[in-house]
Motif scaffolding. Structure first.
Motif, PDB file in Angstrom:
ATOM      1  N   LYS A 113      70.775 -14.966  64.634  1.00 43.59           N
ATOM      2  CA  LYS A 113      70.056 -13.718  64.895  1.00 43.59           C
ATOM      3  C   LYS A 113      70.818 -12.869  65.899  1.00 43.59           C
ATOM      4  O   LYS A 113      71.531 -13.393  66.757  1.00 43.59           O
ATOM      5  N   LEU A 114      70.630 -11.559  65.783  1.00 45.99           N
ATOM      6  CA  LEU A 114      71.280 -10.596  66.668  1.00 45.99           C
ATOM      7  C   LEU A 114      70.221  -9.710  67.299  1.00 45.99           C
ATOM      8  O   LEU A 114      69.365  -9.154  66.604  1.00 45.99           O
ATOM      9  N   ARG A 115      70.270  -9.599  68.627  1.00 50.44           N
ATOM     10  CA  ARG A 115      69.337  -8.736  69.347  1.00 50.44           C
ATOM     11  C   ARG A 115      70.113  -7.801  70.274  1.00 50.44           C
ATOM     12  O   ARG A 115      71.112  -8.211  70.870  1.00 50.44           O
ATOM     13  N   PHE A 116      69.637  -6.560  70.376  1.00 52.97           N
ATOM     14  CA  PHE A 116      70.250  -5.575  71.264  1.00 52.97           C
ATOM     15  C   PHE A 116      69.289  -5.245  72.399  1.00 52.97           C
ATOM     16  O   PHE A 116      68.075  -5.095  72.175  1.00 52.97           O
ATOM     17  N   TYR A 117      69.835  -5.110  73.605  1.00 54.96           N
ATOM     18  CA  TYR A 117      69.038  -4.736  74.772  1.00 54.96           C
ATOM     19  C   TYR A 117      69.763  -3.615  75.521  1.00 54.96           C
ATOM     20  O   TYR A 117      70.946  -3.739  75.835  1.00 54.96           O
ATOM     21  N   ARG A 120      69.375  -3.807  80.404  1.00 59.07           N
ATOM     22  CA  ARG A 120      68.709  -5.075  80.728  1.00 59.07           C
ATOM     23  C   ARG A 120      68.847  -5.404  82.222  1.00 59.07           C
ATOM     24  O   ARG A 120      67.873  -5.705  82.900  1.00 59.07           O
ATOM     25  N   ALA A 128      74.310  -7.260  73.783  1.00 59.38           N
ATOM     26  CA  ALA A 128      74.036  -7.837  72.462  1.00 59.38           C
ATOM     27  C   ALA A 128      74.005  -9.342  72.601  1.00 59.38           C
ATOM     28  O   ALA A 128      74.902  -9.941  73.211  1.00 59.38           O
ATOM     29  N   SER A 131      72.381 -15.500  68.704  1.00 57.18           N
ATOM     30  CA  SER A 131      71.990 -16.918  68.750  1.00 57.18           C
ATOM     31  C   SER A 131      72.286 -17.526  67.388  1.00 57.18           C
ATOM     32  O   SER A 131      71.947 -16.951  66.348  1.00 57.18           O
ATOM     33  N   TYR A 152      77.571  -0.497  68.062  1.00 58.64           N
ATOM     34  CA  TYR A 152      76.570  -0.492  69.132  1.00 58.64           C
ATOM     35  C   TYR A 152      77.225  -0.248  70.490  1.00 58.64           C
ATOM     36  O   TYR A 152      76.756   0.577  71.279  1.00 58.64           O
TER      37      TYR A 152
END
Length: 347
Positions: A113-117, A120, A128, A131, A152
């Motif tokens: 999975k890929l998450r952007f913050y 932060r 980025a 996981s 991004y």
């Protein structure tokens, strides 16, 4: 890895020193409500990834993604300057790094999975987090999502550059652009020289060692064919032949079409369709000069014309990535002006 990144440890030292100073400054204030400024230079990225994972095939894919050459430059320059630390070394002192790619690998994850913050741990920070259960899954995921991850971080840098330019602007040139072309854009104050023409505007920093120029021109919109790459290039040649002659009689600023052919991408500007062209320019029948350029072409529907905003660089024997990306931030800021806002400005 690549010898271009032998200075990664000096980058880490710079991040640590900058972050230490920021933490001392912020320490007297409410840290829950005030984030520190980001640390590090433009297009530097900190990878948080353990040694064994970094040495795996998945780690190699991460490195290759960030180290890939910037497209349409006359010499190879990497997308980012890479530095890396293990998870246990990623302490508070490194949290304000401007761009962070964190890779978490282990049996605790069943899928990648890929998450952007955003922001932060610091203002305008780009983070980025990937996981993934294993190296093979990471490698496949990176290959499939490389563009999204790189874009991004590049987009985050573009927004930072626009914020910085917004603090010191060449408002006179911006007014000319609005009055002549019905567009709003940010022109930084260091771009001082200007030359207007018929449906044409040229502005430049005038630096002999690192020239950065912006040109804006308009042509009547008559057919869909004008959005195609050959027509866009022919239009540019026609405009530049008339408005950007060289020092030798009969010479002019053309396009390098063979060594590294220009490319065309579609982009969105304020929700509207636009074309982005990247390539190399050169002097035709003149001095041996050239460099990279990037342009956006947008539709001024009210006046039925196409507006092109282009940034180009001439910096012999120098890296050009950041110079061109500074101009791309200007190009990306351009959009058709709000008629009501324009009318209020005139009053």
């Amino acid at each position: 890895m690549n010898k271009r990144h032998s200075s990664k440890y000096s980058m880490l030292q710079k991040i640590v020193l900058t972050a230490t100073t920021l933490m001392l400054l912020v320490g007297c204030k409410n840290s829950d409500t005030l984030l520190p400024n980001i640390s590090g230079g433009a297009y530097e990225i900190l990878v948080v990834m353990d040694n064994d994972d970094w040495k795996s095939e998945g780690g190699r894919a991460v490195y290759d993604m960030l180290d890939r050459s910037v497209p349409q430059l006359p010499q190879s320059e990497p997308m980012f300057k890479i530095s890396r630390v293990e998870h246990q070394a990623f302490t508070d002192i490194l949290h304000p790094a401007r761009n962070i790619l964190m890779v978490e690998m282990g049996d605790a994850y069943t899928t990648t999975k890929l998450r952007f913050y955003n922001s932060r741990w610091a203002k305008y920070q780009a983070l980025a987090v990937v996981s993934t259960p294993c190296s093979d899954s990471l490698k496949l995921f990176i290959q499939q999502h490389e563009a999204a991850i790189n874009n991004y971080f590049v987009d985050a840098e573009m927004r930072r550059q626009q914020r910085y330019f917004h603090t010191s602007r060449n408002t006179e040139a911006e007014h000319v652009a609005r009055d002549s072309f019905n567009i709003e854009l940010i022109i930084p104050s260091f771009i001082k020289l200007s030359k207007p023409g018929k449906d044409f505007l040229w502005v430049s920093n005038g630096n002999l060692n690192a020239r950065q120029d912006i040109v804006i021109y308009a042509v009547p919109y008559v057919s869909l064919e004008q959005w195609q790459l050959p027509t866009l290039l022919n239009t540019r040649d026609s405009v530049m032949r008339c408005n950007m002659p060289g020092s030798k009689a009969g010479s002019w600023m053309g396009i390098e079409r063979e060594v590294l052919p220009p490319t065309l991408d579609t982009v969105s500007v304020d929700g509207h369709f636009a074309c982005c062209v990247r390539g190399l320019w050169k002097m035709i029948d003149g001095d041996i000069m050239g460099g990279p350029f990037v342009s956006h072409t947008i539709l001024d529907e009210a006046n039925q014309r196409l507006i092109t905003i282009e940034g180009f660089v001439f910096a012999p024997s120098r890296d050009k990535r950041n110079l061109l990306r500074q101009l791309e931030a200007v190009v990306r800021s351009a959009h058709i002006a709000d008629p009501q806002q324009t009318e209020q400005t005139k009053q």
